[in-house]
Enzyme design. Sequence first.
Site, PDB file in Angstrom:
ATOM      1  N   ARG A 207      26.619  98.218  76.709  1.00 47.50           N
ATOM      2  CA  ARG A 207      26.858  97.882  78.112  1.00 47.50           C
ATOM      3  C   ARG A 207      28.129  98.542  78.653  1.00 47.50           C
ATOM      4  O   ARG A 207      28.321  98.652  79.857  1.00 47.50           O
ATOM      5  CB  ARG A 207      26.984  96.354  78.232  1.00 47.50           C
ATOM      6  CG  ARG A 207      26.408  95.799  79.510  1.00 47.50           C
ATOM      7  CD  ARG A 207      26.254  94.303  79.471  1.00 47.50           C
ATOM      8  NE  ARG A 207      27.360  93.637  78.862  1.00 47.50           N
ATOM      9  CZ  ARG A 207      27.266  92.644  77.973  1.00 47.50           C
ATOM     10  NH1 ARG A 207      26.086  92.191  77.603  1.00 47.50           N
ATOM     11  NH2 ARG A 207      28.345  92.085  77.451  1.00 47.50           N
TER      12      ARG A 207
ATOM     13  N   TYR B 249      25.654  97.865 106.383  1.00 49.30           N
ATOM     14  CA  TYR B 249      24.307  97.890 105.789  1.00 49.30           C
ATOM     15  C   TYR B 249      23.760  96.454 105.674  1.00 49.30           C
ATOM     16  O   TYR B 249      24.437  95.557 105.141  1.00 49.30           O
ATOM     17  CB  TYR B 249      24.460  98.543 104.417  1.00 49.30           C
ATOM     18  CG  TYR B 249      23.227  98.654 103.586  1.00 49.30           C
ATOM     19  CD1 TYR B 249      22.096  99.320 104.061  1.00 49.30           C
ATOM     20  CD2 TYR B 249      23.190  98.125 102.297  1.00 49.30           C
ATOM     21  CE1 TYR B 249      20.966  99.439 103.268  1.00 49.30           C
ATOM     22  CE2 TYR B 249      22.066  98.241 101.499  1.00 49.30           C
ATOM     23  CZ  TYR B 249      20.953  98.894 101.994  1.00 49.30           C
ATOM     24  OH  TYR B 249      19.847  99.012 101.213  1.00 49.30           O
TER      25      TYR B 249
ATOM     26  N   ASP C 189      32.213 102.070 102.592  1.00 51.16           N
ATOM     27  CA  ASP C 189      30.968 102.659 102.082  1.00 51.16           C
ATOM     28  C   ASP C 189      30.894 104.089 102.610  1.00 51.16           C
ATOM     29  O   ASP C 189      30.811 104.318 103.816  1.00 51.16           O
ATOM     30  CB  ASP C 189      29.771 101.825 102.584  1.00 51.16           C
ATOM     31  CG  ASP C 189      28.451 102.286 101.978  1.00 51.16           C
ATOM     32  OD1 ASP C 189      28.275 103.512 101.797  1.00 51.16           O
ATOM     33  OD2 ASP C 189      27.589 101.434 101.706  1.00 51.16           O
TER      34      ASP C 189
ATOM     35  N   LYS D 239      21.214 108.156  96.999  1.00 51.81           N
ATOM     36  CA  LYS D 239      20.896 109.049  98.120  1.00 51.81           C
ATOM     37  C   LYS D 239      21.100 110.513  97.701  1.00 51.81           C
ATOM     38  O   LYS D 239      20.234 111.092  97.093  1.00 51.81           O
ATOM     39  CB  LYS D 239      21.741 108.702  99.342  1.00 51.81           C
ATOM     40  CG  LYS D 239      21.811 107.207  99.646  1.00 51.81           C
ATOM     41  CD  LYS D 239      20.454 106.634  99.988  1.00 51.81           C
ATOM     42  CE  LYS D 239      20.569 105.209 100.457  1.00 51.81           C
ATOM     43  NZ  LYS D 239      19.525 104.329 100.029  1.00 51.81           N
TER      44      LYS D 239
HETATM   45  C1  LIG Z   1      25.062 103.008 103.606  1.00 52.61           C
HETATM   46  C2  LIG Z   1      24.315 102.425 102.462  1.00 52.61           C
HETATM   47  N1  LIG Z   1      24.988 101.758 101.512  1.00 52.61           N
HETATM   48  C3  LIG Z   1      24.361 101.195 100.470  1.00 52.61           C
HETATM   49  C4  LIG Z   1      22.998 101.295 100.340  1.00 52.61           C
HETATM   50  C5  LIG Z   1      22.326 100.648  99.164  1.00 52.61           C
HETATM   51  O1  LIG Z   1      22.037 101.590  98.212  1.00 52.61           O
HETATM   52  P1  LIG Z   1      20.958 101.357  97.057  1.00 52.61           P
HETATM   53  O2  LIG Z   1      19.635 101.601  97.669  1.00 52.61           O
HETATM   54  O3  LIG Z   1      21.349 102.371  96.047  1.00 52.61           O
HETATM   55  O4  LIG Z   1      21.125  99.965  96.585  1.00 52.61           O
HETATM   56  C6  LIG Z   1      22.252 101.982 101.282  1.00 52.61           C
HETATM   57  C7  LIG Z   1      20.791 102.093 101.142  1.00 52.61           C
HETATM   58  O5  LIG Z   1      20.073 102.482 102.033  1.00 52.61           O
HETATM   59  C8  LIG Z   1      22.921 102.555 102.381  1.00 52.61           C
HETATM   60  O6  LIG Z   1      22.261 103.201 103.361  1.00 52.61           O
END
Ligand SMILES: Cc1ncc(COP(=O)(O)O)c(C=O)c1O
Length: 376
Positions: A40, A93, A165, A190
């Site tokens: 882990r 988000y 983020d 992404k």
């Molecule tokens: C800006 C942003 N942060 C976080 C996330 C979450 O990412 P994950 O799909 O890897 O959990 C997303 C997903 O669309 C996002 O657009």
Amino acid sequence: MARPKIKAGTSVNPKITRSSTLLFDKADDLYNGKHRIYGRHGSEVHDALEKAFCTLEGGVACTLTPSGLAANTLSILANTKTGDHILVSDSSYGPVRNFCNNLLERFGVETEYFPPSLGGDIESYVKDNTRLIVLESPGSLSMEIQDLPAITALAQSRGITTVVDNTWSAGLVYNPLKLGADIVVHSATKYYGGHSDVLYGAVISADKKHGELVRKTAVALGNSSSPDDTYVVLRGFRSVIPRFEKQAKTALSIANELANHPKIKRVIHPARADHPDHKIWARDFSGSACLFSIVLEPCPEAEVLAFLDRLKLFAKGFSFGGYESLIIHCDPQLNRNFNPGFGGPLIRLACGLEDGEDLLADLCASLEELNLDQMA
Ligand SMILES: Cc1ncc(COP(=O)(O)O)c(C=O)c1O
């Protein structure tokens, strides 16, 4: 980036080692704290990816997470305790809001949303027990850019931690740690995954104190990620720049073309001079990305759905940064405390690696058939 030390015949890539159990020849090594003791806690390929993210963002510590959402929630959990108040940008988000409203709240942490355009005026929202400010710039549906230097200056003066983020920019055209943020999070799902086949996240900290808080919280929670997924994300680092640049170029040229379309009320792309936060973007970002939004002239929801369904190259799906172009209508998930008042249906486009002119033609063909008359 993240190359192993080269000896004769060294593989260009780090090894993938699949293991839960690690073995020790001496009993003392089990508990002396000098070794990685269990699967882990990562492996060689995890170390390489952590290093790559630290280099990307200019951070001193990185904790890898099983998804981008987990990176967001981990950084919030690591920096809060019962009785704290946190400020979250209203453009954040959606699943982060869900976490704050439905889970964090159960542990006695109060979340307050603020309008994303506040900048230094965020001070009016700060309380004695405010511990954390959570930002996403731009908001990944509505594209507001936050005045990060103004917010971090205030946060630093009040001893408040700032988390940003940075998924939209892939860390390639925006560097929140340089602008005073303490923690940056990524959904590596992404651009770094890049092929829509892996979920992954990373939390990068500006200093040891925040890095340790995040790491200890991840250990306590039992977070881990597979070496195979970790390898896939590390591989994405090798080609992310040309993919990102092509997608960003396509997105901006489509945004500019659509801005003059009679059935489009507004294009929301921060690199365009008509974006309300364009000046902040031009000051703090060195480029744009694959993701932007448009507002259609008012029309019934059935017309919006038919517009999406007619598209041949843009697939309907919730992500961005992969090789394929994606599109969603946003209104069903626009769960905001401060109504941004778009004045028409909001659509988000994520440009992939297809030919930009083909993508534009796909959109224009479907817009041609969009019927606005019913709203007259
Ligand atoms: C800006 C942003 N942060 C976080 C996330 C979450 O990412 P994950 O799909 O890897 O959990 C997303 C997903 O669309 C996002 O657009």
